[in-house]
Design a protein around this motif. Structure first.
Motif, PDB file in Angstrom:
ATOM      1  N   UNK A  94       0.847  -1.227  -0.060  1.00 43.48           N
ATOM      2  CA  UNK A  94       0.164   0.066   0.030  1.00 43.48           C
ATOM      3  C   UNK A  94       0.959   1.185  -0.056  1.00 43.48           C
ATOM      4  N   UNK A  95       1.992   1.323   0.896  1.00 37.10           N
ATOM      5  CA  UNK A  95       2.944   2.479   0.820  1.00 37.10           C
ATOM      6  C   UNK A  95       3.457   2.534  -0.572  1.00 37.10           C
TER       7      UNK A  95
ATOM      8  N   UNK B 233      -4.806   6.294   1.696  1.00 41.05           N
ATOM      9  CA  UNK B 233      -5.527   5.255   2.008  1.00 41.05           C
ATOM     10  C   UNK B 233      -6.899   5.348   2.309  1.00 41.05           C
ATOM     11  N   UNK B 234      -7.928   4.873   1.816  1.00 40.19           N
ATOM     12  CA  UNK B 234      -9.420   5.004   2.114  1.00 40.19           C
ATOM     13  C   UNK B 234      -9.809   3.757   2.854  1.00 40.19           C
ATOM     14  N   UNK B 235     -10.179   3.914   4.019  1.00 37.42           N
ATOM     15  CA  UNK B 235     -10.445   2.643   5.098  1.00 37.42           C
ATOM     16  C   UNK B 235     -11.726   2.597   5.466  1.00 37.42           C
ATOM     17  N   UNK B 236     -12.157   1.405   5.939  1.00 43.51           N
ATOM     18  CA  UNK B 236     -13.277   1.249   6.560  1.00 43.51           C
ATOM     19  C   UNK B 236     -12.958   0.734   7.736  1.00 43.51           C
ATOM     20  N   UNK B 237     -13.952   1.152   9.180  1.00 40.96           N
ATOM     21  CA  UNK B 237     -13.538   0.465  10.277  1.00 40.96           C
ATOM     22  C   UNK B 237     -14.685   0.212  11.074  1.00 40.96           C
ATOM     23  N   UNK B 238     -14.578  -0.946  11.782  1.00 38.05           N
ATOM     24  CA  UNK B 238     -15.780  -1.248  12.536  1.00 38.05           C
ATOM     25  C   UNK B 238     -15.386  -2.125  13.604  1.00 38.05           C
ATOM     26  N   UNK B 239     -16.198  -2.376  14.653  1.00 31.25           N
ATOM     27  CA  UNK B 239     -15.806  -3.239  15.704  1.00 31.25           C
ATOM     28  C   UNK B 239     -16.706  -4.345  15.926  1.00 31.25           C
TER      29      UNK B 239
ATOM     30  N   UNK C 247     -12.972  -6.119  19.450  1.00 29.33           N
ATOM     31  CA  UNK C 247     -11.935  -6.146  18.252  1.00 29.33           C
ATOM     32  C   UNK C 247     -12.301  -5.205  17.344  1.00 29.33           C
ATOM     33  N   UNK C 248     -11.278  -4.273  17.014  1.00 28.72           N
ATOM     34  CA  UNK C 248     -11.444  -3.320  15.855  1.00 28.72           C
ATOM     35  C   UNK C 248     -10.691  -3.540  14.886  1.00 28.72           C
ATOM     36  N   UNK C 249     -11.346  -3.310  13.503  1.00 25.07           N
ATOM     37  CA  UNK C 249     -10.661  -3.526  12.376  1.00 25.07           C
ATOM     38  C   UNK C 249     -10.550  -2.742  11.384  1.00 25.07           C
ATOM     39  N   UNK C 250      -9.504  -2.420  10.761  1.00 19.08           N
ATOM     40  CA  UNK C 250      -9.282  -1.353   9.505  1.00 19.08           C
ATOM     41  C   UNK C 250      -9.173  -2.050   8.273  1.00 19.08           C
ATOM     42  N   UNK C 251     -10.000  -1.800   7.393  1.00 12.64           N
ATOM     43  CA  UNK C 251      -9.638  -2.374   6.131  1.00 12.64           C
ATOM     44  C   UNK C 251      -9.727  -1.376   4.988  1.00 12.64           C
ATOM     45  N   UNK C 252      -8.840  -1.742   4.132  1.00 10.89           N
ATOM     46  CA  UNK C 252      -8.399  -1.068   2.878  1.00 10.89           C
ATOM     47  C   UNK C 252      -9.761  -1.337   1.861  1.00 10.89           C
ATOM     48  N   UNK C 253     -10.620  -0.449   1.788  1.00 17.24           N
ATOM     49  CA  UNK C 253     -11.928  -0.455   0.926  1.00 17.24           C
ATOM     50  C   UNK C 253     -11.725  -0.750  -0.474  1.00 17.24           C
ATOM     51  N   UNK C 254     -10.559  -0.226  -1.047  1.00 15.52           N
ATOM     52  CA  UNK C 254     -10.234  -0.269  -2.344  1.00 15.52           C
ATOM     53  C   UNK C 254      -9.865  -1.672  -2.672  1.00 15.52           C
ATOM     54  N   UNK C 255      -9.189  -2.434  -1.852  1.00 17.10           N
ATOM     55  CA  UNK C 255      -8.644  -3.932  -2.094  1.00 17.10           C
ATOM     56  C   UNK C 255      -9.330  -4.897  -1.313  1.00 17.10           C
ATOM     57  N   UNK C 256     -10.088  -4.481  -0.216  1.00 14.47           N
ATOM     58  CA  UNK C 256     -10.721  -5.446   0.620  1.00 14.47           C
ATOM     59  C   UNK C 256      -9.737  -6.264   1.400  1.00 14.47           C
TER      60      UNK C 256
ATOM     61  N   UNK D 249       0.012   5.385  11.995  1.00 15.45           N
ATOM     62  CA  UNK D 249       0.676   6.593  11.849  1.00 15.45           C
ATOM     63  C   UNK D 249       2.437   6.022  12.076  1.00 15.45           C
ATOM     64  N   UNK D 250       2.534   5.352  13.030  1.00 15.87           N
ATOM     65  CA  UNK D 250       4.014   4.727  13.401  1.00 15.87           C
ATOM     66  C   UNK D 250       4.551   4.141  12.128  1.00 15.87           C
ATOM     67  N   UNK D 251       3.718   3.394  11.206  1.00 20.43           N
ATOM     68  CA  UNK D 251       3.956   2.788  10.173  1.00 20.43           C
ATOM     69  C   UNK D 251       4.350   3.725   8.959  1.00 20.43           C
ATOM     70  N   UNK D 252       3.983   4.771   8.963  1.00 20.44           N
ATOM     71  CA  UNK D 252       4.226   5.855   7.927  1.00 20.44           C
ATOM     72  C   UNK D 252       3.070   5.686   6.742  1.00 20.44           C
ATOM     73  N   UNK D 253       2.010   5.422   7.303  1.00 16.42           N
ATOM     74  CA  UNK D 253       0.968   5.153   6.163  1.00 16.42           C
ATOM     75  C   UNK D 253      -0.174   6.249   6.606  1.00 16.42           C
ATOM     76  N   UNK D 254      -0.524   6.837   5.382  1.00 14.95           N
ATOM     77  CA  UNK D 254      -1.441   8.095   5.384  1.00 14.95           C
ATOM     78  C   UNK D 254      -2.833   7.730   5.034  1.00 14.95           C
ATOM     79  N   UNK D 255      -3.924   8.238   5.543  1.00 14.16           N
ATOM     80  CA  UNK D 255      -5.106   8.025   5.573  1.00 14.16           C
ATOM     81  C   UNK D 255      -5.957   9.233   5.172  1.00 14.16           C
ATOM     82  N   UNK D 256      -6.670   9.361   4.034  1.00 13.20           N
ATOM     83  CA  UNK D 256      -7.539  10.354   3.626  1.00 13.20           C
ATOM     84  C   UNK D 256      -8.917  10.359   4.100  1.00 13.20           C
ATOM     85  N   UNK D 257      -9.310   9.112   3.868  1.00 11.94           N
ATOM     86  CA  UNK D 257     -10.901   8.726   4.199  1.00 11.94           C
ATOM     87  C   UNK D 257     -11.091   7.748   5.235  1.00 11.94           C
ATOM     88  N   UNK D 258     -12.319   7.829   6.043  1.00 10.64           N
ATOM     89  CA  UNK D 258     -12.545   6.712   6.986  1.00 10.64           C
ATOM     90  C   UNK D 258     -14.125   6.475   7.102  1.00 10.64           C
TER      91      UNK D 258
END
Length: 392
Positions: free
Chosen positions: A26-27, A33-39, A52-61, A93-102
């Motif tokens: 992804x980097x 990234x455009x992410x989807x989040x849900x618990x 448990x909370x999951x973040x998923x890249x909605x473009x690649x699932x 953020x620690x991994x250097x991944x930028x998020x634009x949408x959630x």
């Protein structure tokens, strides 16, 4: 003992490696990234032990992060979702991944957190969650004979939510005017909706319309013009949704059923195993036979028995199992005795949160055992004769 010593750490190690590969890919795209989040809670209701909370890249699932929160790490079970999201965003953020949408549901704490702490991220609401809530209210109203017409329109009105989000390109006021226009539309009034959406875009229709000023129409207006709904309707996601996340939660139910209790690290390992399985199989194509795509017909409960066509996918891939087995063998060869493996495990795994039951025991004050027994209550104490007072 074997599970705790070899299988659990091997599973976590395999997930961390696969997660690093996904994040690196992804980097390399250079895109935000455009992410989807849900618990997901470990049991129904608000008394769950784990969240448990999951973040998923909605473009690649692809699942890109999982966080497990125990209820005694936060104020109560309701706060686990927000804590999981905070940990996931901090990790990215620690991994250097930028998020634009959630894209999330309309959890009130998440809404406030994203508005105040993460204003640079576009926060959207998943359309399915909103449409489902609207449909349930209309369906319940339509079950009464007096408002039977509401039940006939319930599905169409909930579908209108999807059209409002998809056709407005994220313009809040336009989405809001399209949504509120439904109260005119169902009364056979198709113009004068607002300055941004003046008239309906359909052709001639033959429907069973509401009478203007009727009580049934008034009840629908109460639902459509709900203040909280109108405030949130403009933030409906115009494109990306969390449907893949709901599918992932179904996979989690297979690996970690809600009817079974697991210790913290075992629960975490099962979540990671579900994520590995999902990521390998999320992009499966449709099965083809004789040059035609295959479908199956199901009868979901949500559709009240109406048939729904679903694509038949190619067979699932279980290639990750061999990686897990190899990791277990390597770990067994590295630590030939249980004591060696246990010491290594203490260094590798993050410490689990304190036991909930043990934590409660620690705060109990000193007590007199005889007094506790004397004050023991029984269900039928009030019917037992008291020899001293003569009262039954």
């Amino acid at each position: 003992m074997l599970q705790r010593t070899y299988i659990v750490p091997s599973t976590l190690s395999c997930w961390q490696f696969q997660q690093s590969v996904v994040l690196e890919n992804l980097r390399n795209t250079g895109k935000d990234l455009k992410l989807g989040g849900d618990a997901r809670c470990s049991s129904p209701g608000h008394t769950a032990k784990y969240g448990s909370y999951t973040l998923m890249d909605v473009e690649t699932s692809k699942v890109i992060d999982l966080q497990l929160v125990q209820s005694n790490e936060v104020k109560n079970s309701y706060n686990m979702e927000l804590e999981g999201l905070k940990r996931s965003l901090r990790f990215l953020e620690e991994e250097g991944v930028s998020v634009s949408d959630l894209v999330t549901d309309r959890h009130s704490q998440v809404k406030k957190f994203m508005k105040t702490e993460c204003p640079s991220i576009n926060h959207w609401f998943d359309v399915w969650h909103v449409a489902k809530g609207v449909y349930k209210k209309l369906e319940a109203l339509g079950k009464t004979k007096k408002y039977a017409l509401v039940g006939q329109w319930a599905r169409s009105i909930s579908n209108h939510v999807y059209w409002c989000a998809a056709s407005s390109d994220g313009e809040e006021e336009l989405v809001r005017q399209k949504w509120t226009s439904i109260t005119n539309h169902i009364a056979n009034i198709h113009d004068g909706h607002g300055d941004k959406f003046e008239r309906c875009q359909h052709g001639d229709l033959e429907r069973n319309w509401f009478k203007p000023g009727s009580k049934a129409l008034g009840e629908v207006e109460k639902i459509v013009h709900n203040k909280l709904l109108l405030k949130d309707i403009g933030k409906l996601s115009p494109g990306e949704q969390t449907s893949s996340l709901e599918s992932f939660h179904n996979i989690v139910n297979f690996f970690a059923p809600k009817s079974t209790h697991y210790f913290y690290n075992q629960m975490k390992a099962r979540l990671c195993l579900a994520a590995m399985h999902f990521n390998v199989n999320s992009s499966r194509s449709q099965a083809v036979k004789d040059g035609k795509g295959q479908y199956r017909v199901s009868f979901p409960k949500s559709r009240k028995g109406d048939p729904v066509a679903k694509e038949v996918k190619v067979k699932q891939n279980f290639c990750y199992i061999q990686e897990l087995m190899d990791e277990v063998v390597i770990r067994r060869e590295m630590f030939s005795t249980y004591d060696q493996a246990k010491r290594a495990l203490q260094q590798e795994l993050d410490p689990a949160p304190p036991s909930i039951s043990g934590q409660k025991r620690d705060v109990i004050q000193d007590y007199n055992r005889d007094i506790v027994i004397q004050n023991m209550c029984r269900r039928f104490n009030c019917y037992v004769r008291n020899e001293d007072s003569g009262i039954r």
